[in-house]
Structures are given as C-alpha cells and as structure tokens.
Design an enzyme around this catalytic site. Structure first.
Site, PDB file in Angstrom:
ATOM      1  N   ASP A  33      15.849 -18.500 -60.426  1.00  0.00           N
ATOM      2  CA  ASP A  33      14.461 -18.145 -60.070  1.00  0.00           C
ATOM      3  C   ASP A  33      14.073 -18.581 -58.665  1.00  0.00           C
ATOM      4  O   ASP A  33      12.901 -18.855 -58.390  1.00  0.00           O
ATOM      5  CB  ASP A  33      13.461 -18.739 -61.085  1.00  0.00           C
ATOM      6  CG  ASP A  33      13.747 -18.282 -62.502  1.00  0.00           C
ATOM      7  OD1 ASP A  33      14.212 -17.137 -62.663  1.00  0.00           O
ATOM      8  OD2 ASP A  33      13.527 -19.072 -63.436  1.00  0.00           O
ATOM      9  N   LYS A  38      13.986 -10.990 -54.304  1.00  0.00           N
ATOM     10  CA  LYS A  38      13.234 -10.643 -53.094  1.00  0.00           C
ATOM     11  C   LYS A  38      14.194 -10.564 -51.895  1.00  0.00           C
ATOM     12  O   LYS A  38      14.142  -9.637 -51.107  1.00  0.00           O
ATOM     13  CB  LYS A  38      12.134 -11.684 -52.823  1.00  0.00           C
ATOM     14  CG  LYS A  38      11.510 -11.436 -51.482  1.00  0.00           C
ATOM     15  CD  LYS A  38      10.435 -12.346 -51.019  1.00  0.00           C
ATOM     16  CE  LYS A  38      10.269 -12.045 -49.512  1.00  0.00           C
ATOM     17  NZ  LYS A  38       9.096 -12.642 -48.922  1.00  0.00           N
ATOM     18  N   ALA A  60      18.779 -12.929 -66.837  1.00  0.00           N
ATOM     19  CA  ALA A  60      18.140 -12.984 -65.524  1.00  0.00           C
ATOM     20  C   ALA A  60      16.775 -12.307 -65.565  1.00  0.00           C
ATOM     21  O   ALA A  60      16.541 -11.402 -66.364  1.00  0.00           O
ATOM     22  CB  ALA A  60      19.035 -12.284 -64.498  1.00  0.00           C
ATOM     23  N   GLY A  61      15.887 -12.766 -64.696  1.00  0.00           N
ATOM     24  CA  GLY A  61      14.590 -12.113 -64.519  1.00  0.00           C
ATOM     25  C   GLY A  61      14.324 -12.068 -63.031  1.00  0.00           C
ATOM     26  O   GLY A  61      14.138 -13.103 -62.401  1.00  0.00           O
ATOM     27  N   HIS A  62      14.402 -10.890 -62.435  1.00  0.00           N
ATOM     28  CA  HIS A  62      14.325 -10.756 -60.983  1.00  0.00           C
ATOM     29  C   HIS A  62      13.099  -9.940 -60.575  1.00  0.00           C
ATOM     30  O   HIS A  62      12.909  -8.833 -61.068  1.00  0.00           O
ATOM     31  CB  HIS A  62      15.597 -10.067 -60.462  1.00  0.00           C
ATOM     32  CG  HIS A  62      16.841 -10.888 -60.675  1.00  0.00           C
ATOM     33  ND1 HIS A  62      18.109 -10.389 -60.520  1.00  0.00           N
ATOM     34  CD2 HIS A  62      16.999 -12.194 -61.012  1.00  0.00           C
ATOM     35  CE1 HIS A  62      18.990 -11.347 -60.753  1.00  0.00           C
ATOM     36  NE2 HIS A  62      18.340 -12.455 -61.064  1.00  0.00           N
ATOM     37  N   GLN A  85      21.103 -16.142 -61.900  1.00  0.00           N
ATOM     38  CA  GLN A  85      21.078 -17.588 -62.178  1.00  0.00           C
ATOM     39  C   GLN A  85      21.269 -18.384 -60.867  1.00  0.00           C
ATOM     40  O   GLN A  85      20.822 -17.934 -59.829  1.00  0.00           O
ATOM     41  CB  GLN A  85      22.128 -17.976 -63.230  1.00  0.00           C
ATOM     42  CG  GLN A  85      21.776 -17.510 -64.635  1.00  0.00           C
ATOM     43  CD  GLN A  85      22.114 -16.055 -64.920  1.00  0.00           C
ATOM     44  OE1 GLN A  85      23.216 -15.626 -64.678  1.00  0.00           O
ATOM     45  NE2 GLN A  85      21.177 -15.298 -65.439  1.00  0.00           N
ATOM     46  N   THR A 136      24.484 -21.823 -67.882  1.00  0.00           N
ATOM     47  CA  THR A 136      24.743 -20.520 -68.490  1.00  0.00           C
ATOM     48  C   THR A 136      26.260 -20.371 -68.654  1.00  0.00           C
ATOM     49  O   THR A 136      27.013 -21.295 -68.363  1.00  0.00           O
ATOM     50  CB  THR A 136      24.099 -19.387 -67.666  1.00  0.00           C
ATOM     51  OG1 THR A 136      24.156 -18.170 -68.424  1.00  0.00           O
ATOM     52  CG2 THR A 136      24.783 -19.184 -66.316  1.00  0.00           C
ATOM     53  N   GLY A 160       8.892 -15.971 -70.297  1.00  0.00           N
ATOM     54  CA  GLY A 160       7.502 -16.404 -70.130  1.00  0.00           C
ATOM     55  C   GLY A 160       7.324 -17.916 -70.228  1.00  0.00           C
ATOM     56  O   GLY A 160       6.208 -18.426 -70.150  1.00  0.00           O
ATOM     57  N   LYS A 190       9.203 -19.560 -50.866  1.00  0.00           N
ATOM     58  CA  LYS A 190       8.012 -20.164 -51.469  1.00  0.00           C
ATOM     59  C   LYS A 190       7.494 -21.384 -50.707  1.00  0.00           C
ATOM     60  O   LYS A 190       6.836 -22.247 -51.275  1.00  0.00           O
ATOM     61  CB  LYS A 190       8.271 -20.489 -52.950  1.00  0.00           C
ATOM     62  CG  LYS A 190       8.663 -19.250 -53.740  1.00  0.00           C
ATOM     63  CD  LYS A 190       8.614 -19.429 -55.224  1.00  0.00           C
ATOM     64  CE  LYS A 190       7.323 -18.944 -55.809  1.00  0.00           C
ATOM     65  NZ  LYS A 190       7.387 -18.708 -57.271  1.00  0.00           N
TER      66      LYS A 190
HETATM   67  P1  GDP Z   1      14.963 -14.709 -58.993  1.00  0.00           P
HETATM   68  O1  GDP Z   1      15.324 -14.803 -60.436  1.00  0.00           O
HETATM   69  O2  GDP Z   1      15.707 -15.690 -58.162  1.00  0.00           O
HETATM   70  O3  GDP Z   1      15.067 -13.324 -58.437  1.00  0.00           O
HETATM   71  O4  GDP Z   1      13.422 -15.140 -58.880  1.00  0.00           O
HETATM   72  P2  GDP Z   1      12.240 -14.744 -59.890  1.00  0.00           P
HETATM   73  O5  GDP Z   1      11.842 -13.334 -59.633  1.00  0.00           O
HETATM   74  O6  GDP Z   1      12.562 -15.118 -61.284  1.00  0.00           O
HETATM   75  O7  GDP Z   1      11.107 -15.764 -59.438  1.00  0.00           O
HETATM   76  C1  GDP Z   1      10.657 -15.848 -58.118  1.00  0.00           C
HETATM   77  C2  GDP Z   1       9.138 -15.612 -58.111  1.00  0.00           C
HETATM   78  O8  GDP Z   1       8.602 -16.024 -56.883  1.00  0.00           O
HETATM   79  C3  GDP Z   1       8.766 -14.149 -58.240  1.00  0.00           C
HETATM   80  O9  GDP Z   1       7.557 -14.059 -58.926  1.00  0.00           O
HETATM   81  C4  GDP Z   1       8.600 -13.692 -56.803  1.00  0.00           C
HETATM   82  O10 GDP Z   1       7.729 -12.591 -56.647  1.00  0.00           O
HETATM   83  C5  GDP Z   1       8.012 -14.929 -56.188  1.00  0.00           C
HETATM   84  N1  GDP Z   1       8.342 -15.176 -54.770  1.00  0.00           N
HETATM   85  C6  GDP Z   1       9.515 -14.910 -54.121  1.00  0.00           C
HETATM   86  N2  GDP Z   1       9.455 -15.383 -52.855  1.00  0.00           N
HETATM   87  C7  GDP Z   1       8.226 -15.942 -52.720  1.00  0.00           C
HETATM   88  C8  GDP Z   1       7.585 -16.647 -51.647  1.00  0.00           C
HETATM   89  O11 GDP Z   1       8.124 -16.855 -50.569  1.00  0.00           O
HETATM   90  N3  GDP Z   1       6.325 -17.115 -51.883  1.00  0.00           N
HETATM   91  C9  GDP Z   1       5.684 -16.939 -53.074  1.00  0.00           C
HETATM   92  N4  GDP Z   1       4.471 -17.427 -53.217  1.00  0.00           N
HETATM   93  N5  GDP Z   1       6.278 -16.282 -54.102  1.00  0.00           N
HETATM   94  C10 GDP Z   1       7.519 -15.810 -53.928  1.00  0.00           C
HETATM   95  P1  IMO Z   2      17.637 -15.688 -62.767  1.00  0.00           P
HETATM   96  O1  IMO Z   2      18.725 -14.736 -62.390  1.00  0.00           O
HETATM   97  C1  IMO Z   2      16.488 -19.431 -64.636  1.00  0.00           C
HETATM   98  C2  IMO Z   2      18.887 -20.747 -68.036  1.00  0.00           C
HETATM   99  C3  IMO Z   2      18.209 -20.821 -69.397  1.00  0.00           C
HETATM  100  C4  IMO Z   2      18.965 -21.979 -70.013  1.00  0.00           C
HETATM  101  C5  IMO Z   2      20.387 -21.781 -69.488  1.00  0.00           C
HETATM  102  C6  IMO Z   2      21.312 -21.043 -70.461  1.00  0.00           C
HETATM  103  O2  IMO Z   2      16.330 -15.058 -63.022  1.00  0.00           O
HETATM  104  O3  IMO Z   2      17.573 -16.805 -61.789  1.00  0.00           O
HETATM  105  P2  IMO Z   2      21.499 -18.505 -71.194  1.00  0.00           P
HETATM  106  O4  IMO Z   2      20.507 -17.606 -71.870  1.00  0.00           O
HETATM  107  O5  IMO Z   2      21.986 -18.002 -69.889  1.00  0.00           O
HETATM  108  O6  IMO Z   2      22.627 -18.900 -72.091  1.00  0.00           O
HETATM  109  O7  IMO Z   2      20.677 -19.866 -70.931  1.00  0.00           O
HETATM  110  O8  IMO Z   2      20.258 -21.024 -68.294  1.00  0.00           O
HETATM  111  N1  IMO Z   2      18.808 -19.439 -67.350  1.00  0.00           N
HETATM  112  C7  IMO Z   2      18.028 -19.204 -66.305  1.00  0.00           C
HETATM  113  N2  IMO Z   2      17.105 -19.978 -65.697  1.00  0.00           N
HETATM  114  N3  IMO Z   2      16.761 -18.212 -64.147  1.00  0.00           N
HETATM  115  C8  IMO Z   2      17.697 -17.431 -64.727  1.00  0.00           C
HETATM  116  O9  IMO Z   2      18.106 -16.260 -64.200  1.00  0.00           O
HETATM  117  C9  IMO Z   2      18.348 -17.897 -65.886  1.00  0.00           C
HETATM  118  N4  IMO Z   2      19.280 -17.387 -66.709  1.00  0.00           N
HETATM  119  C10 IMO Z   2      19.572 -18.346 -67.602  1.00  0.00           C
HETATM  120  O10 IMO Z   2      16.833 -21.067 -69.267  1.00  0.00           O
HETATM  121  O11 IMO Z   2      18.477 -23.195 -69.477  1.00  0.00           O
HETATM  122 MG    MG Z   3      14.444 -15.184 -62.266  1.00  0.00          MG
END
Ligand code: GDP
Ligand code: IMO
Ligand code: MG
Length: 424
Positions: free
Chosen positions: A13, A18, A39-41, A222, A237, A300, A329
């Site tokens: 995360d 981005k 993953a959640g991107h 991850q 993971t 969530g 961030k």
């Molecule tokens: P990922 O899994 O690494 O792709 O990241 P996520 O999407 O799970 O979480 C990153 C969150 O931070 C998302 O809601 C993005 O929209 C937000 N984000 C990314 N870069 C920035 C930043 O520079 N500033 C802020 N405030 N939010 C950001």
């Molecule tokens: P992105 O790509 C943050 C974490 C889970 C748990 C551990 C194992 O969005 O960065 P799993 O379901 O993979 O067996 O869970 O890894 N985890 C993540 N934490 N971002 C992720 O993906 C994750 N994918 C798995 O919360 O601690």
């Molecule tokens: Mg994510």
C-alpha cells in the site's frame, strides 16, 4: 524509459499503482508478476478513482498491453468482479493478456484460508482471506491447477484424479470442510474457461519476443517486508514481491530488468498481524491514519501507522534490488510540527543497537526505535510541481531519508492524483 520494475519497499500500500500508472505512460508492455487479488491498487486521474486487484493498472492506457504473468494466482470470481466494476467505469480490456501458466485459486483455497485464519489463535497472520497462501502451497506441492488446464479436458481430468483424493482428505480430515466431486470441479472449470477465453495468451512466447526491444514495466504487488523469503516471516504473503520476483514471474529473465523503483511512503503502514517496530498506537498514529486515509482497498481494514523506518528501507534497497525510490504521501505531514525518522533499533534487553535489519522477527518485540526528529514545513505541498518549489524543511526531510537509505529519491508524490507528482 529503461525496463523498470515497480515494487513496494514496505508492507504494501505504498502507492505503487499511482507510480506504475505514471510510468505506464511510456511503457509498451506491463507485466504483473506475482500475487493475486490480495492486492488493492488505487489510481486517481481526472477526478475518477480506479481500484485494481489483479488487473494491471496500465489497462487505463489504450495502447499498452497488460499481461498477468505465470507468477500470479487468479481467483476467477474475484477477477470477474474486478473486471465488471472496471468495465462499468468504461475501462477497455482489448489489451489484456493472461499467462496460461498462472495458477488458479479454487473455492477450496478460499475456504482453507478462512478456516486457517479463524482457527490460528495467536498464529493468525491477518490474511486477506483471498486464498493466496493455500493456492501457492498447492502450486509448490505440484497439485495446483493452471489456466492452461482449463482448455484440455484430458489434462484437467488426469490432474483432478491425482489432486482431488489428496485435497478432499485434507478438507475433511484436517479442516472439517466438505469435499468436492470431480463433476463439480469440472463444471466450475468450464465456466472459468469461458470467462478467461478472450484473454489467455497461448502465444505468450511470441508476444514476449516481439516486445523484447520495446519498453517494459513490471508491476509488483505487496512489498519487500511481505516477501515470503525476505519479509517478516511468517507474517508475510506467499509470493516474492521483491524485484527478483519479476525475473521468475513475468516470463522474461533477469537480464531484461534495468531499473527497480522502490515505492515507499514518507511513513509506514501495515495491515494484518506481525511486528512493526515504529508503529504508533497513540494520537499521532491516529492522525496519520486519518489524514492519509489509511484503510485497506481490498478488505477495508484500518492500516496500522508509524514513523518512517530507515532500517527496513535500507534492507529493502538491498534485497529488493532498488535503484531508485519513489517517496509517496509526503503531503500527509503538511500540518505536523515535527516528523520522526527511525535510524536504528535498540534491543531493550541489552541495549544492543541494530542499524541493519534483524531478520529474527521474534526479537522485534524487544526492539525500540531510535529516532531523529526533523522540523515540519507547515504548509500544503499538494499543488507543488517541482523540487525547487518545495519548502526547505521538506527538502531537508527528503535529503535525510535519501542519505539514510542509500538510494536516490527520483519521484516525490504529494497527492493521489497523477498530476501531483514531482520528478527530481
Ligand atoms: P498500492 O497498493 O501500493 O498501489 O497502494 P494503495 O492504492 O493500496 O494505497 C495508496 C493510497 O494512497 C491510495 O488511496 C492512493 O490514492 C493514495 N496515494 C498515493 N500517493 C499519494 C500521495 O502522494 N499523497 C496522498 N495523500 N495519497 C496518495
Ligand atoms: P498491495 O499490492 C498490504 C498482507 C495481509 C496479511 C499478509 C498475508 O495493495 O500493496 P495474504 O492474503 O497475502 O495471504 O495476506 O499480507 N497483504 C497486504 N498488505 N497491501 C497488500 O497488497 C497486501 N497483500 C497482502 O494483510 O498481513
Ligand atoms: Mg494496496
């Protein structure tokens, strides 16, 4: 653009999507190489937010081919949901390709993940319950089903004759779950075959050969600290998010990789269980969580928050093969009077100081962070477009991080939108 891998340098995360999305502008081919719908991107552009789990975020570009590689695991129902949600937002899938060698997450993998988490007691990992661990377990045990098996009745039937007796015994005797009949799995596989048919790249070798001289972006999921070999095992993971994972999971070997961008927040977050030395369980942690909207995209769940940890980042630079850092961030600190950076750990039992990451996570409960405190900049960074425009205290903070981690910071992100990005 060099052929680049984008990886998370912390516990996921970090804002990888981005950064991937921005670099994808110049790429011809994007390959997701590991993980699955755990993953959640998030990509934000022009006021619209897109959420990806398995589908590469480069799909937003019309002429970029997006390939889900052999190192990935695919849960068909989750894929369908993600596909339908993105389609409703107008996303076009004409350039989506799936490796026939990717492994399928079956319903029993999800059931086992749920059972294991609910019955693990203190050993709970806090997984996303997307069946990731059990799918990779079966892949390594050589009893996994691959996408290509869906298109050969003979292969599927023979494999199921081998897999199902083992799997059903496990389901019933170990987990107390219901067994599956061969007919039921075959019928499921028929629907999966239909679902994936337009996208399976049986000609993937020709495709990768065609793109050898083009620009390739490898999209990691991850992060390094969740890596199965190098992360905070067992709180990790089940795949290799490090840069090296791209060499095994994409279909190209290591010689195709020229650059590894490590994405790191200006602080640290973690979802799920496991050690986290700089975690803040106080008001400051809450403030970071609120301003940074630190809640998981996939589950969530609130993300645990803490100060930037140069010890894990230095480690990530090494084992991740990071050549360049994207610091995201940083705007979350706009209202902070002071900001801390962890430069080392101290073992409170014997005052031993660690400047390198101690891989035995069972001692982490005894580790205290040693901090350096930097002054805040007390102004909004969100509209800043160039490095020169940054306030002096923000520059000092960035320089300090850079010096501590031993890798250059090439990208600074000051907001979620594509446009809120500074190239140094
Ligand atoms: P990922 O899994 O690494 O792709 O990241 P996520 O999407 O799970 O979480 C990153 C969150 O931070 C998302 O809601 C993005 O929209 C937000 N984000 C990314 N870069 C920035 C930043 O520079 N500033 C802020 N405030 N939010 C950001
Ligand atoms: P992105 O790509 C943050 C974490 C889970 C748990 C551990 C194992 O969005 O960065 P799993 O379901 O993979 O067996 O869970 O890894 N985890 C993540 N934490 N971002 C992720 O993906 C994750 N994918 C798995 O919360 O601690
Ligand atoms: Mg994510």
């Amino acid at each position: 653009m060099k052929n680049t891998v984008v990886i998370g340098a912390q516990w996921g995360d970090e804002g990888k999507a981005k950064i991937t999305d921005i670099l994808a502008r110049q790429a011809d081919l994007i390959i997701r190489y590991q993980g699955g719908c755990n993953a959640g991107h998030t990509v934000v552009t022009g006021g619209t937010t897109y959420k990806f789990h398995l589908i590469p975020s480069g799909i937003l570009y019309d002429n970029t081919v997006c390939f889900i590689g052999a190192g990935c695991v695919i849960h068909p129902e989750s894929f369908k949901k993600e596909y339908e949600e993105l389609k409703a937002q107008g996303v076009n899938f004409k350039n989506l390709k799936i490796s026939p060698l990717a492994t399928i997450t079956m319903p029993y993998h999800i059931e086992i993940d749920g059972y294991s988490e609910n019955n693990a007691g203190k050993g709970k990992i806090g997984t996303t319950k997307k069946g990731i661990g059990p799918t990779y377990t079966d892949k390594m045990a050589r009893i996994g089903l691959k996408i290509q098996d869906l298109y050969s009745y003979e292969a599927l039937s023979e494999k199921l004759d081998m897999i199902l007796p083992i799997k059903n015994k496990q389901l019933e005797k170990v987990y107390g779950l219901e067994p599956y009949t061969k007919e039921c799995i075959i019928s499921l596989c028929e629907t999966y075959a239909e679902l994936f048919k337009p996208y399976v790249a049986f000609d993937w070798q020709d495709m990768l050969n065609r793109y050898k001289d083009k620009k390739i972006l490898f999209e990691g999921a991850q992060g390094v600290m969740l890596d199965i070999d190098y992360g905070t095992y067992p709180f990790v993971t089940s795949s290799n998010p490090i840069g090296g994972g791209a060499a095994t999971g994409s279909g190209y070997g290591p010689t195709m990789i020229q650059d590894v961008v490590g994405v790191s927040k200006a602080y640290v977050t973690r979802v799920g269980e496991g050690p986290f030395v700089t975690e803040l369980t106080d008001e400051i942690g809450k403030k970071i969580q609120e301003i940074g909207h630190e809640f998981g995209v996939t589950t969530g769940r609130p993300r645990r928050c803490g100060w930037f940890d140069a010890v894990i980042m230095k480690y990530a630079v090494l084992v991740g093969g990071i050549t360049n850092v994207a610091l995201t961030k940083i705007d979350v600190f706009d209202t902070f009077d002071e900001i801390k950076i962890c430069t080392a750990y101290k073992d409170c039992r014997n005052d031993k100081v660690y400047t390198s990451y101690p891989t035995d996570v069972f001692i982490h409960k005894y580790l205290e962070p040693i901090y350096e405190t930097m002054p805040g900049w007390k102004t909004s960074l969100s509209g800043i477009k160039t490095y020169d425009e940054l306030p002096e205290n923000a520059k000092k903070y960035i320089k300090k991080v850079e010096d501590l981690i031993g890798a250059p910071i090439g990208i600074i992100s000051v907001g979620p939108d594509r446009e809120q990005t500074i190239f140094v």
